[in-house]
Scaffold this active site. Sequence first.
Site, short mmCIF file in Angstrom:
data_model
loop_
_atom_site.label_atom_id
_atom_site.label_comp_id
_atom_site.label_asym_id
_atom_site.label_seq_id
_atom_site.Cartn_x
_atom_site.Cartn_y
_atom_site.Cartn_z
CG ASP A 11 -2.30 0.56 0.91
OD1 ASP A 11 -2.34 1.73 0.51
OD2 ASP A 11 -3.30 -0.15 1.05
CG HIS A 18 -5.14 3.69 -0.35
ND1 HIS A 18 -4.71 2.37 -0.37
CD2 HIS A 18 -6.27 3.71 -1.09
CE1 HIS A 18 -5.56 1.65 -1.09
NE2 HIS A 18 -6.51 2.44 -1.54
CB SER A 31 -9.26 0.83 -1.34
OG SER A 31 -8.45 0.91 -2.47
#
Length: 588
Positions: free
Chosen positions: A139, A202, A529
């Site tokens: 990530d 994220h 996600s």
Amino acid sequence: MVKTGLMTWLLYSTLFAALLLNSDAANADERKVHIVYMGDRPKGDFSAKATHHSLLTSVLGRSSSAQESLVYSYGNFNAFAAKLTEEEVQKFSEMDGVVRVIPNHILKLHTTRSWDFLGLSQSNVGAQLQGDVVIGLLDTGIWPEHESFNDQGLGAPPSKWKGTCQGANFTCNNKIIGGRYYNSENWYYEGDLESPRDSEGHGTRTSSTAAGDRVPGASYYGLANGTARGGIPGARIAMYKVCWSFGCGAADILAAFDDAIADGVDIISVSLGSVFPVPYDVDPIAIGAFHAMKYGILTSSSAGNSGPWPYSVSNYAPWTLTVAASTIDRKFVAKAVLGNGQAFTGLSINSFELYRKTYPLIWGGDSANYSAGASQDLSKYCITGSMNSYKVEGKIVFCEVLWDGTGVLLANGMGTIMADDEITDFAFNYPLPATQISTSDGEKILDYIKTTENPIATILLGETLTDYMAPYVVSFSSRGPNPVAPDILKLDLTAPGVDILTAWSPIAPPSIDWEDPRSVDYNIISGTSMSCPHASGAAAYVKAAHPDWSPAAVKSALMTTATVVDPNKHEDLEFAYGSGQINPTQAI
Ligand SMILES: *[C@@H]1O[C@H](CO)[C@@H](O)[C@H](O)[C@H]1NC(C)=O
Ligand SMILES: *[C@@H]1O[C@H](CO)[C@@H](O)[C@H](O)[C@H]1NC(C)=O
Ligand SMILES: *[C@@H]1O[C@H](CO)[C@@H](O)[C@H](O)[C@H]1NC(C)=O
């Protein structure tokens, strides 16, 4: 169907060429990063470094050139990444034992907007067993000081753990037990931090969703107030930072899989993917997940946010778990109230409190900035840069399309009511008071503006409603069929991925306005996600209870116990939801 799939694939393969980092054909002598993939690691004594170095020397001619050219020598499968000219690429492609020479290319994060929060009730797998499970995430990094990653109550990492923590100003603890970062092209842009630390947000979201600790009183400006936690709060996290502001490089993704296998992770969670479908042997996630599987590690991956179109699914290799995003029974709304008492409920995660104070209400079309070249046709949509601040200042603006709110905000507007029917099943958060109503309600508001002398309105603080339709797969969630092998069913499962409360990087913007200067620790967000780490957490939960189960057994347990979702709510049936919504407690 097969034919359509093939055509889609051919189209995408052509487009794929345009995505390559190395597509500059003009300079054939320039060395560019390629992955030379040769399949399994050979049995018996095998030194990856020595083998790859001598292969490179045989093609490049000199040992020193080979040394300079080598970027990664992967050890848990037989492959290396090196800087090669086109002629050298050709030579390797023709070599016995070489499966594919793959140009380094960019993959993208699967986020429209996301979140987290989990449905697993107080788990009946003991904390001690949970603590033996390690989830590796590929990530954008992680924010190590975040409350969700405190390690209270956790003992030392499991003895099998061989991972490490690298990079300046980044410290692991007993929750985050590994942190590595990869950037083979050495591309760093503004905001990129050369460490496993997350500037994008994220990776902090996905990690906290999979395995964040319990944090009571977490909310987004009071919205969704409650206990935030990961699916398996006792599990450990290892972060492999492969994504930067330019995207995620294929050679780096393979390096992360290689390290994760050697470090001893149990589950790999990947919320990113190719922008277009590519064959399995060009896709670093498909290759990495394949070898991870052979070492007993299941890879859980996001389906992508390119729905609702058929063949839009990403990460469709049969050996990965492919996860769609569905709703939970909670919907975020904000009411617009007019001077005549009419109220309209719209979708919005509205963090702004106007205390019911009313403001003049105008139509965007009446506030064009003509000197900026805008016209009524542009300003009625409130497009950024099209608004006249003399007209907009201190007012609430009615706009005829869903926009990020910056058009009104930059012209000093007070708030915005947007009419749009495109998106009806998830909400955004905005940099100013805002809500998104239906176009039929929009007509009523326009009518009120036109027929009233001094139209006024206010926008109420966001609230939550119970959504009795849940769960259903959200519109943006990518759909099957599998674009390269339509006879192998994809997706596999669906998991919550709509308007979820999740940990946030304090230096990432808290709304869809990238320049929003506010800082939050938690946010509400949607995307596959986010559904992927729910499934990764569920897989880790199964693995904690059954450490000897193979990746296929874990996947099978999750799929065969999934809660059946209502086919009547889904035109595309299993291509939307696979076998249904994850049910971790049943799975164990
Ligand atoms: C380490 O990171 C934190 C968080 O971004 C920052 O506040 C601090 O200044 C950094 N320290 C160094 C030495 O870079
Ligand atoms: C969240 O809820 C808790 C407990 O009900 C309360 O004490 C706290 O003030 C709330 N936080 C916010 C920001 O509303
Ligand atoms: C109109 O647009 C121009 C160019 O962007 C900008 O400089 C000006 O401030 C705007 N005028 C008003 C009144 O908003």
